[in-house]
Design a protein around this motif. Structure first.
Motif, PDB file in Angstrom:
ATOM      1  N   HIS A   3       0.848  -1.199   0.000  1.00 40.51           N
ATOM      2  CA  HIS A   3       0.000   0.000   0.000  1.00 40.51           C
ATOM      3  C   HIS A   3       0.881   1.245   0.000  1.00 40.51           C
ATOM      4  CE1 HIS A   3       1.038   0.634   4.257  1.00 40.51           C
ATOM      5  NE2 HIS A   3       0.795  -0.657   4.435  1.00 40.51           N
ATOM      6  N   GLU A   4       0.454   2.266  -0.733  1.00 43.85           N
ATOM      7  CA  GLU A   4       1.060   3.605  -0.648  1.00 43.85           C
ATOM      8  C   GLU A   4      -0.092   4.609  -0.625  1.00 43.85           C
ATOM      9  OE1 GLU A   4       4.021   4.601  -3.567  1.00 43.85           O
ATOM     10  OE2 GLU A   4       5.337   2.934  -2.990  1.00 43.85           O
ATOM     11  N   MET A   5      -0.318   5.205   0.529  1.00 36.47           N
ATOM     12  CA  MET A   5      -1.360   6.230   0.683  1.00 36.47           C
ATOM     13  C   MET A   5      -0.874   7.549   0.068  1.00 36.47           C
ATOM     14  SD  MET A   5      -4.273   7.088   1.905  1.00 36.47           S
ATOM     15  CE  MET A   5      -5.040   8.712   1.971  1.00 36.47           C
ATOM     16  N   GLU A   6      -1.729   8.201  -0.724  1.00 37.13           N
ATOM     17  CA  GLU A   6      -1.267   9.419  -1.410  1.00 37.13           C
ATOM     18  C   GLU A   6      -2.342  10.509  -1.496  1.00 37.13           C
ATOM     19  OE1 GLU A   6       1.356   8.878  -4.652  1.00 37.13           O
ATOM     20  OE2 GLU A   6       2.206   7.054  -3.733  1.00 37.13           O
ATOM     21  N   PHE A   7      -1.863  11.726  -1.606  1.00 37.63           N
ATOM     22  CA  PHE A   7      -2.669  12.922  -1.882  1.00 37.63           C
ATOM     23  C   PHE A   7      -2.663  13.112  -3.399  1.00 37.63           C
ATOM     24  CE2 PHE A   7      -2.455  17.771  -2.061  1.00 37.63           C
ATOM     25  CZ  PHE A   7      -3.796  17.969  -1.793  1.00 37.63           C
ATOM     26  N   TYR A  48      -0.548  11.739  -8.590  1.00 41.01           N
ATOM     27  CA  TYR A  48      -0.380  11.126  -7.270  1.00 41.01           C
ATOM     28  C   TYR A  48       0.941  11.680  -6.721  1.00 41.01           C
ATOM     29  CZ  TYR A  48      -4.195   7.744  -7.959  1.00 41.01           C
ATOM     30  OH  TYR A  48      -5.422   7.152  -8.134  1.00 41.01           O
ATOM     31  N   THR A  49       0.879  12.360  -5.567  1.00 42.90           N
ATOM     32  CA  THR A  49       2.011  13.191  -5.151  1.00 42.90           C
ATOM     33  C   THR A  49       3.044  12.473  -4.281  1.00 42.90           C
ATOM     34  OG1 THR A  49       0.765  14.030  -3.263  1.00 42.90           O
ATOM     35  CG2 THR A  49       0.641  15.313  -5.298  1.00 42.90           C
ATOM     36  N   GLY A  50       2.926  11.163  -4.143  1.00 47.70           N
ATOM     37  CA  GLY A  50       3.933  10.427  -3.371  1.00 47.70           C
ATOM     38  C   GLY A  50       3.401   9.978  -2.026  1.00 47.70           C
ATOM     39  N   THR A  51       4.090   8.995  -1.450  1.00 46.39           N
ATOM     40  CA  THR A  51       3.578   8.386  -0.213  1.00 46.39           C
ATOM     41  C   THR A  51       4.463   8.698   0.982  1.00 46.39           C
ATOM     42  OG1 THR A  51       2.624   6.332   0.660  1.00 46.39           O
ATOM     43  CG2 THR A  51       4.804   6.150  -0.347  1.00 46.39           C
ATOM     44  N   PRO A  52       3.858   8.848   2.174  1.00 51.64           N
ATOM     45  CA  PRO A  52       4.643   8.975   3.408  1.00 51.64           C
ATOM     46  C   PRO A  52       5.314   7.642   3.759  1.00 51.64           C
ATOM     47  CG  PRO A  52       2.371   9.696   3.748  1.00 51.64           C
ATOM     48  CD  PRO A  52       2.420   8.981   2.433  1.00 51.64           C
ATOM     49  N   SER A  53       6.109   7.638   4.800  1.00 49.94           N
ATOM     50  CA  SER A  53       6.746   6.407   5.266  1.00 49.94           C
ATOM     51  C   SER A  53       5.681   5.453   5.832  1.00 49.94           C
ATOM     52  CB  SER A  53       7.788   6.713   6.336  1.00 49.94           C
ATOM     53  OG  SER A  53       7.155   7.286   7.456  1.00 49.94           O
TER      54      SER A  53
END
Ligand code: MN
Length: 230
Positions: free
Chosen positions: A78-82, A196-201
């Motif tokens: 999973h990669e949560m993104e804005f 998709y602007t990238g995922t947090p750690s």
């Protein structure tokens, strides 16, 4: 001229508070845009320029879906993104004008075959098998820009109710106007483009039976259930 088979429907994303939809043209994804995520992946942050990969628009998957565990991976992440939705054409736009082309924002998941992405890194090959596959671009309804101002909102994600990813939007290394200005030097951005602007750690593995719930304060949440493999 007629097509030899039915022309596939264009993917569309619902818009919060509106009967109309947002037809998806292209999907751009920013890599390593939170310092703690770059570090967990063993990379330095590149402060010279952002970098990108793309997903095919048919990879769009709507929030609330149950999808099969994808083929070809034993390390599905999973990669949560804005997500930023572009609503006007933009080519070589200045940072100061970049926010004018934003239609709105959404929560999304950049689902990833981490093992296949790692193969690509190891062999100096493209990331497509790791990133661009069916149902890999999960998205919730888009909130119009007039109803959301980017600030210090929390971006969070749980698997089975357990917190996995937790950050704030001001931790983005490359800001939304910086990304739009930069991308518009390489593409004629158009209405329907998603970023998709990238995922947090905190990225990690999911398996069949897992339920993902992702939130950004002020936006519709994103939910995904992983089913059995086909
Ligand atoms: Mn990502």
């Amino acid at each position: 001229m007629t097509a030899i088979f039915d022309i596939p429907p264009q993917p569309q994303v619902p818009i919060a508070g509106n009967d109309k939809t947002f037809p998806v043209h292209r999907i751009f994804c920013v890599g390593r845009n939170y310092a703690a995520h770059a570090a967990e992946m063993g990379h330095e942050v590149d402060r010279e320029a952002p970098f990108y990969f793309c997903k095919t628009p048919s990879a769009i998957c709507h929030t609330g879906s149950t999808i099969p565990y994808p083929p070809g991976t034993e390390n599905y992440h999973h990669e949560m993104e804005f997500v930023v939705a572009i609503g006007k054409p933009a080519f070589r736009v200045a940072e100061k004008d970049a926010m004018d082309v934003v239609f709105g924002y959404a929560t999304g998941l950049d689902m990833t075959r981490r093992d296949r992405q790692q193969d690509g890194k190891d062999k100096g090959r493209p990331w497509d098998l790791g990133k661009d596959f069916e149902d890999s671009a999960v998205i919730a309804p888009i909130t119009p820009a007039a109803d959301f101002t980017i600030g210090t909102q929390k971006i969070e994600m749980t698997v089975g109710g357990e917190m996995k990813q937790e950050a704030t939007l001001d931790e983005l290394i490359w800001s939304v106007p910086e990304i739009i200005a930069h991308l518009s030097r390489y593409y004629h951005l158009q209405p329907g483009d998603l970023i998709y602007t990238g995922t947090p750690s905190g990225v990690g593995k999911v398996v069949a039976g897992n339920t993902i719930h992702g939130t950004i304060d002020g936006l519709a949440p994103v939910d995904l259930t992983i089913g059995a493999a086909e």
